[in-house]
Design a protein around this motif. Structure first.
Motif: not given
Length: 80
Positions: A1-22
């Protein structure tokens, strides 16, 4: 297993829709806000997999930067 490093997430967009709706808008905002910030991962692919697994939705778009310890600063305390 590789060593984990830090990432700063500054913006994100998800797909919130599935077969049951949104998901309701307030839940979408909460998940998005909870994702912004520091994450530890082995590499970029691991970061995306980790966020997807933790948040339960697929990522449509993500902005992030790799953070090294030299980017971190401690607050300065002034003593009078």
């Amino acid at each position: 297993m590789a060593k984990e490093t830090m990432y700063l997430v500054t913006d994100i967009e998800f797909d919130f829709e599935d077969s049951m709706g949104e998901l309701p808008l307030d839940e979408q905002k909460g998940i998005t806000q909870d994702t912004i910030g520091l994450w530890y991962a082995e590499d970029e692919d691991h970061l995306i997999d980790k966020i997807t697994d933790k948040m339960g939705s697929c990522i449509k778009h993500i902005d992030y930067t790799h953070v090294s310890y030299t980017h971190l600063t401690l607050p300065t305390i002034l003593l009078e």
